[in-house]
Design a protein around this motif. Structure first.
Motif, PDB file in Angstrom:
ATOM      1  N   ILE A  52      34.477  30.837 -60.996  1.00 27.36           N
ATOM      2  CA  ILE A  52      34.244  30.392 -59.631  1.00 27.36           C
ATOM      3  C   ILE A  52      34.929  29.054 -59.403  1.00 27.36           C
ATOM      4  N   ALA A  54      34.831  26.292 -56.878  1.00 27.97           N
ATOM      5  CA  ALA A  54      34.032  25.783 -55.765  1.00 27.97           C
ATOM      6  C   ALA A  54      34.799  24.652 -55.089  1.00 27.97           C
ATOM      7  N   LYS A  94      27.509  34.188 -58.093  1.00 29.36           N
ATOM      8  CA  LYS A  94      26.517  33.313 -57.454  1.00 29.36           C
ATOM      9  C   LYS A  94      25.539  32.764 -58.483  1.00 29.36           C
ATOM     10  N   SER A 104      25.174  26.201 -54.618  1.00 23.13           N
ATOM     11  CA  SER A 104      25.135  27.484 -53.909  1.00 23.13           C
ATOM     12  C   SER A 104      26.235  27.443 -52.861  1.00 23.13           C
ATOM     13  N   ALA A 105      26.743  28.617 -52.506  1.00 18.05           N
ATOM     14  CA  ALA A 105      27.807  28.684 -51.499  1.00 18.05           C
ATOM     15  C   ALA A 105      27.460  29.742 -50.466  1.00 18.05           C
ATOM     16  N   TRP A 108      32.193  33.202 -49.696  1.00 13.43           N
ATOM     17  CA  TRP A 108      32.774  33.667 -50.962  1.00 13.43           C
ATOM     18  C   TRP A 108      33.994  34.537 -50.679  1.00 13.43           C
ATOM     19  N   TYR A 128      36.439  34.004 -58.059  1.00 12.65           N
ATOM     20  CA  TYR A 128      36.015  33.821 -56.670  1.00 12.65           C
ATOM     21  C   TYR A 128      36.262  32.388 -56.225  1.00 12.65           C
ATOM     22  N   ALA A 130      34.517  29.720 -53.783  1.00  6.01           N
ATOM     23  CA  ALA A 130      33.226  29.465 -53.141  1.00  6.01           C
ATOM     24  C   ALA A 130      33.368  28.248 -52.228  1.00  6.01           C
ATOM     25  N   ARG A 131      32.924  28.399 -50.977  1.00  5.67           N
ATOM     26  CA  ARG A 131      32.976  27.307 -49.992  1.00  5.67           C
ATOM     27  C   ARG A 131      31.653  27.218 -49.246  1.00  5.67           C
ATOM     28  N   LEU A 133      29.284  24.684 -49.354  1.00  4.22           N
ATOM     29  CA  LEU A 133      28.442  24.453 -50.523  1.00  4.22           C
ATOM     30  C   LEU A 133      27.165  23.699 -50.193  1.00  4.22           C
TER      31      LEU A 133
END
Length: 184
Positions: A52, A54, A94, A104-105, A108, A128, A130-131, A133
């Motif tokens: 991930i 992020a 996740k 946590s995002a 995705w 992945y 992840a945005r 956040l």
């Protein structure tokens, strides 16, 4: 003309020589593409590899540092972990992001499928992005002694380019994000 879908190897026999909850190792007696007899060892991974990347709105990302036993060295990586085959890989992503970083995002995107060492293993990795956040407390597994580092994405990119990040999922995620200009 070569038929790219035809396997030029012939398997004469195979024997599982090692197994644990994460991998199995099989030795194959084979006829290689040149017609010679030989052996081939393969490692089957019982989980998917999940990575991930992020990113926040200010183009910061998070790396996880840990000592990697097989390498006998410390490694900086994007948050990563395993996902059981048959389980939604996004749910595994996740879980891993939250477990390792407390993040946590809400947004995705899958950015890469890749085989991690296809000369000896069938391990498939999925990465992945992840945005959007939000932040809480991490809860790493007993086997993980992690350091979490927030840094500008471009510093992580520089770490890849100068060889400070060598983990394959991390290298692929960071380079792909840079090439696709995914950074705000």
């Amino acid at each position: 003309m070569i038929d790219w879908n035809k396997n030029p190897w012939k398997t004469l026999s195979e024997e599982k020589i090692y197994e644990n909850p994460w991998i199995s190792v099989t030795e194959h007696q084979v006829i290689n593409p040149g017609g010679g007899k030989g052996i081939y060892g393969t490692v089957h991974f019982k989980n998917l590899a999940i990575g991930i990347l992020a990113l926040d709105d200010e183009a910061n990302t998070w790396l996880v540092g840990q000592y990697r036993y097989p390498l006998d060295q410390y490694s900086w990586e994007i948050p990563e972990g395993g996902g059981a085959h048959g389980t939604d890989p996004l749910e595994s992503a996740k879980r891993e992001l939250l477990e390792e970083t407390g993040i946590s995002a809400n947004s995705w995107s899958e950015i890469q499928h890749m085989h991690l060492s296809n000369s000896v293993s069938d391990e498939l990795g999925i990465i992945y992005l992840a945005r959007d956040l939000s932040f809480g407390e991490s809860s790493p597994e007993e086997t993980e002694q992690l350091t979490i580092k927030k840094l500008p994405f471009n510093e992580a990119y520089d770490m890849v380019m100068n060889g400070d990040i060598t983990d394959s999922l991390s290298v692929a995620a960071i380079l792909k994000a840079k090439v696709l200009n995914l950074i705000p």
